[in-house]
Design an enzyme around this catalytic site. Structure first.
Site, PDB file in Angstrom:
ATOM      1  CB  SER A   1      -0.935   0.010   1.212  1.00 18.63           C
ATOM      2  OG  SER A   1      -0.200  -0.203   2.401  1.00 18.63           O
TER       3      SER A   1
ATOM      4  CG  ASN B   1      -4.182  -4.911  12.525  1.00 20.22           C
ATOM      5  OD1 ASN B   1      -3.556  -4.799  11.469  1.00 20.22           O
ATOM      6  ND2 ASN B   1      -4.633  -6.067  12.972  1.00 20.22           N
TER       7      ASN B   1
ATOM      8  CB  THR C   1     -40.916  26.697  -8.943  1.00 23.96           C
ATOM      9  OG1 THR C   1     -41.971  27.217  -9.744  1.00 23.96           O
ATOM     10  CG2 THR C   1     -40.811  27.513  -7.665  1.00 23.96           C
ATOM     11  CG  HIS C   2     -41.910  23.351 -11.789  1.00 25.94           C
ATOM     12  ND1 HIS C   2     -42.144  22.039 -11.450  1.00 25.94           N
ATOM     13  CD2 HIS C   2     -42.673  24.092 -10.938  1.00 25.94           C
ATOM     14  CE1 HIS C   2     -43.018  21.983 -10.465  1.00 25.94           C
ATOM     15  NE2 HIS C   2     -43.350  23.216 -10.119  1.00 25.94           N
TER      16      HIS C   2
ATOM     17  CB  SER D   1     -14.042  26.066 -28.597  1.00 26.10           C
ATOM     18  OG  SER D   1     -14.025  25.299 -29.783  1.00 26.10           O
TER      19      SER D   1
ATOM     20  CE  LYS E   1     -18.676  26.373 -27.617  1.00 23.64           C
ATOM     21  NZ  LYS E   1     -19.615  25.542 -27.310  1.00 23.64           N
TER      22      LYS E   1
ATOM     23  CG  ASN F   1     -16.612  26.251 -23.937  1.00 24.72           C
ATOM     24  OD1 ASN F   1     -17.628  26.774 -24.388  1.00 24.72           O
ATOM     25  ND2 ASN F   1     -15.774  25.553 -24.671  1.00 24.72           N
TER      26      ASN F   1
ATOM     27  CD  GLU G   1     -19.194  22.450 -19.291  1.00 25.98           C
ATOM     28  OE1 GLU G   1     -18.571  21.569 -19.902  1.00 25.98           O
ATOM     29  OE2 GLU G   1     -19.537  23.517 -19.825  1.00 25.98           O
TER      30      GLU G   1
ATOM     31  CD  GLN H   1      -3.261  -2.279   1.875  1.00 25.39           C
ATOM     32  OE1 GLN H   1      -2.550  -2.573   2.823  1.00 25.39           O
ATOM     33  NE2 GLN H   1      -3.057  -2.762   0.663  1.00 25.39           N
TER      34      GLN H   1
ATOM     35  CE  LYS I   1      -4.533   3.203   5.147  1.00 19.20           C
ATOM     36  NZ  LYS I   1      -5.401   1.978   5.158  1.00 19.20           N
TER      37      LYS I   1
HETATM   38  N1  ARG Z   1      -1.369  -1.338   4.976  1.00 20.79           N
HETATM   39  C1  ARG Z   1      -2.300  -1.826   5.947  1.00 20.79           C
HETATM   40  C2  ARG Z   1      -3.621  -1.051   5.842  1.00 20.79           C
HETATM   41  O1  ARG Z   1      -3.623  -0.007   5.272  1.00 20.79           O
HETATM   42  C3  ARG Z   1      -1.737  -1.650   7.313  1.00 20.79           C
HETATM   43  C4  ARG Z   1      -2.233  -2.602   8.294  1.00 20.79           C
HETATM   44  C5  ARG Z   1      -1.634  -3.934   8.017  1.00 20.79           C
HETATM   45  N2  ARG Z   1      -2.060  -4.918   8.959  1.00 20.79           N
HETATM   46  C6  ARG Z   1      -2.037  -6.195   8.680  1.00 20.79           C
HETATM   47  N3  ARG Z   1      -2.471  -6.976   9.588  1.00 20.79           N
HETATM   48  N4  ARG Z   1      -1.604  -6.667   7.557  1.00 20.79           N
HETATM   49  O2  ARG Z   1      -4.650  -1.486   6.289  1.00 20.79           O
END
Ligand code: ARG
Length: 462
Positions: A23, A110, A155-156, A277, A283, A285, A290, A322, A325
């Site tokens: 990760s 963890n 409205t609408h 454009s 144009k 834009n 958007e 994981q 993230k």
């Molecule tokens: N990279 C892991 C995560 O983002 C970290 C925790 C890893 N823990 C494990 N038991 N493998 O969740």
């Protein structure tokens, strides 16, 4: 490939497995929080007599050095490590030797990752709140300047009743004010420190969790170690608040895009916030509007994605988590960018007051006022509605506005109209008479504006 857990393995990890599992490509943004958490953990371990003072000093100095080296570019976060936690720990051991190997005492990745994510999220939410506050400030400035900029209210998407630009902007002020309130609530609920939960069942070391919670700036430690390592509620909650912010921005963008169109011409975007454009030279834009509207999809996607990831996970930590993230990071970055860009665009918009006023006049937006006028003269509302309906039909045939009719024309539809009808249906009078709290009339608006001024002064009101 560098790992923290080689001991019980007899074979090298398959290369694809390693890459799939790693990760570090995205969790490296957490380097500061990871080091901050480790410094707090080591401080507590020393305080509890689990580390010697010397070990503690070496660890803290080593971690600070790593932070400095990362920040000045001397140390690159490389992908030969599985995640940011392994990277920092391996570098520490490399730097200070044996003492570095003791940092992870009484801790698991963890609770470590749960802590890092919370620390990171807290900072980002505060930053986002600052951006929203700036947007609200720009809205308030526009409101103060445009108490008498008349425009049609819809409205609408049909012209309904006249209002002012101040009133229209005020609606968005309310939306973003609620958004700030939601973010604040989210921050409050997530303000519990998971450090010390270990892998899932706490530890046998005499850790002082109150102490680490305090020095890391949390209100209190979490109360269940299994929940601590597997709770991602605060990210789901945040992503839902972010989705609502994007929905608000997207609605606003839709209006900016419409108002900037040749058909409306209520506004002109500043050149710095518009694009051209490659083929059509005429144009200009509204790409930013958007794009903000379009990016709403990614943020909703992140919310749905994380909800789905979490739905079948048994207690406690599982690697599925994981996946929180990239979604959270992308959602946070996207929303921060969108608010900042939108604020810049709004600040520089040129409001075409005359066009707005003309449009309000043309759309029969004073028809309700004409009916109310008759009611004041004793006509029951239902009959008044009918009479003004006929008046509108007459105007449509003729191709003009109610305000442009002559007394003789008014009388053709009903003898009840008198000279004072002209004042009653004038755009200014129609708006100014609407002075119930929350309405566009100047008096009502000024009251609301003064409440908003206090809102900025007293953060407690948020
Ligand atoms: N990279 C892991 C995560 O983002 C970290 C925790 C890893 N823990 C494990 N038991 N493998 O969740």
């Amino acid at each position: 490939m560098a790992q923290l857990w080689g001991g019980r393995f007899t074979k090298e990890t398959d290369k694809m497995v390693y890459a799939f599992n790693a990760s570090i490509s995205f969790d490296q943004v957490l380097y500061k929080q990871d080091i901050q958490g480790s410094i707090a953990h080591a401080m507590m371990l020393a305080r509890q007599g689990i580390l010697t003072e010397k070990e503690h000093r070496l660890i803290e100095e080593g971690l600070k050095e790593i932070l400095r080296e990362i920040e000045c570019g001397e140390l690159n976060i490389t992908e030969e490590f599985e995640d940011i936690h392994s990277f920092v720990e391996a570098n520490l051991i490399n730097k200070i030797g044996e003492a570095g190997k003791k940092l992870h005492t009484g801790r698991s990745r963890n609770d470590q990752v749960a802590l890092d994510m919370k620390l990171y999220t807290k900072i980002q939410v505060e930053k986002m709140d600052g951006l929203l506050k700036e947007l609200l400030f720009v809205l308030l400035t526009i409101m103060k300047e445009h108490l008498h900029t008349y425009m049609p209210g819809f409205t609408h998407l049909q012209k309904a009743q006249p209002t002012t630009l101040a009133h229209h902007m005020g609606a968005y002020f309310e939306m973003f004010k609620r958004d700030r309130h939601r973010l604040k609530g989210c921050l409050k609920r997530m303000d519990e420190c998971p450090l010390g939960a270990g892998a899932l069942a706490g530890t046998t070391y005499p850790l002082d969790r109150e102490y680490t919670a305090k020095i890391l700036g949390f209100e209190r430690p979490t109360l269940n170690s299994m929940d601590s390592v597997s709770d991602r509620d605060y990210l789901i909650e945040l992503l839902s608040h972010l989705s609502i912010i994007m929905m608000h921005l997207s609605r606003f963008c839709e209006e900016i895009i419409l108002w900037n169109s040749n058909e409306y011409q209520f506004i002109e975007l500043d050149d710095a916030y518009a694009t051209g454009s490659s083929i059509m030279p005429q144009k200009k834009n509204p790409d930013i509007g958007e794009l903000v509207r379009g990016k709403t999809g990614r943020v909703y996607g992140a919310l749905l994605s994380l909800l789905t990831t979490m739905k079948g996970i048994p207690l406690a930590y599982n690697k599925d988590m994981q996946e929180d993230k990239e979604m959270a990071f992308d959602g946070i970055d996207t929303v921060q960018n969108c608010i900042a860009l939108f604020t810049g665009m709004l600040k520089t918009v040129k409001w075409k007051k005359e066009r707005m006023e003309e449009s309000a006049k043309k759309g029969f937006s004073n028809a309700t006022d004409a009916a109310d006028y008759l009611v004041k003269k004793g006509v029951p509302f239902r009959d008044a509605h009918e009479i003004v309906g006929r008046l509108v039909l007459y105007c449509m045939d003729k191709g003009g506005a109610i305000d442009d009719l002559s007394m003789e024309e008014f009388h053709r539809v009903s003898p009840i109209f008198e000279q004072d009808i002209f004042e009653a249906v004038s755009l200014k009078a129609c708006v100014e008479r609407r002075c119930t709290l929350g309405a566009p009339g100047k008096e009502a608006m000024e009251k609301v504006i003064s409440i908003y001024e206090t809102y900025f002064e007293e953060e407690a009101l948020l």
